[in-house]
Scaffold this motif. Sequence first.
Motif, PDB file in Angstrom:
ATOM      1  N   ILE A  51       0.864  -1.180   0.000  1.00  0.00           N
ATOM      2  CA  ILE A  51       0.000   0.000   0.000  1.00  0.00           C
ATOM      3  C   ILE A  51       0.903   1.233   0.000  1.00  0.00           C
ATOM      4  O   ILE A  51       1.152   1.859   1.012  1.00  0.00           O
ATOM      5  N   ASN A  52       1.385   1.598  -1.159  1.00  0.00           N
ATOM      6  CA  ASN A  52       2.234   2.774  -1.263  1.00  0.00           C
ATOM      7  C   ASN A  52       1.404   3.971  -1.727  1.00  0.00           C
ATOM      8  O   ASN A  52       0.214   3.871  -1.991  1.00  0.00           O
ATOM      9  N   ASN A  53       2.053   5.113  -1.809  1.00  0.00           N
ATOM     10  CA  ASN A  53       1.341   6.340  -2.183  1.00  0.00           C
ATOM     11  C   ASN A  53       0.759   6.257  -3.591  1.00  0.00           C
ATOM     12  O   ASN A  53      -0.318   6.792  -3.856  1.00  0.00           O
ATOM     13  N   GLU A  54       1.463   5.587  -4.498  1.00  0.00           N
ATOM     14  CA  GLU A  54       0.971   5.460  -5.875  1.00  0.00           C
ATOM     15  C   GLU A  54      -0.344   4.671  -5.908  1.00  0.00           C
ATOM     16  O   GLU A  54      -1.298   5.067  -6.574  1.00  0.00           O
ATOM     17  N   ILE A  58      -4.147   5.954  -6.977  1.00  0.00           N
ATOM     18  CA  ILE A  58      -4.989   5.255  -7.955  1.00  0.00           C
ATOM     19  C   ILE A  58      -6.343   4.921  -7.340  1.00  0.00           C
ATOM     20  O   ILE A  58      -7.394   5.149  -7.946  1.00  0.00           O
ATOM     21  N   LEU A  59      -6.317   4.403  -6.122  1.00  0.00           N
ATOM     22  CA  LEU A  59      -7.561   4.024  -5.451  1.00  0.00           C
ATOM     23  C   LEU A  59      -8.446   5.236  -5.188  1.00  0.00           C
ATOM     24  O   LEU A  59      -9.661   5.196  -5.421  1.00  0.00           O
ATOM     25  N   GLU A  74      -8.625  -3.449  -7.768  1.00  0.00           N
ATOM     26  CA  GLU A  74      -7.236  -2.979  -7.835  1.00  0.00           C
ATOM     27  C   GLU A  74      -6.509  -3.262  -6.519  1.00  0.00           C
ATOM     28  O   GLU A  74      -5.355  -3.716  -6.518  1.00  0.00           O
ATOM     29  N   TYR A  75      -7.179  -3.011  -5.413  1.00  0.00           N
ATOM     30  CA  TYR A  75      -6.593  -3.274  -4.099  1.00  0.00           C
ATOM     31  C   TYR A  75      -6.304  -4.764  -3.934  1.00  0.00           C
ATOM     32  O   TYR A  75      -5.232  -5.155  -3.464  1.00  0.00           O
ATOM     33  N   ARG A  76      -7.264  -5.597  -4.322  1.00  0.00           N
ATOM     34  CA  ARG A  76      -7.069  -7.046  -4.202  1.00  0.00           C
ATOM     35  C   ARG A  76      -5.915  -7.525  -5.061  1.00  0.00           C
ATOM     36  O   ARG A  76      -5.124  -8.382  -4.661  1.00  0.00           O
TER      37      ARG A  76
END
Length: 95
Positions: A51-54, A58-59, A74-76
């Motif tokens: 879980i980075n800033n990029e 996006i999320l 996208e998270y999954r």
Amino acid sequence: MNNIIIFSLIITIFVVLLSLILRIDQLKTDVYFMKIKLTAINKHVDLPDPINNELKTILLGLISKGEKIKAVKEYRLATGAGLLEAKQYIDNLSK
């Protein structure tokens, strides 16, 4: 005679359901402790946080467009999380 069969069937179903509930509870506990151990291993071997800033950018972009389902996907994809965990993360992020 029929009442005895029905009663024994109900008792059997109850016992099976109770054993399943207890097993599920044990599995949840096992998963919880595995997550703790994996977190410790990640810190020890210095793995980067998925879980980075990029990813957050996006999320947040998907959420702002009203595409929460795509954000969950996208998270999954990025984290390997389950559906419930991903949905909870996106819901918290959108607050």
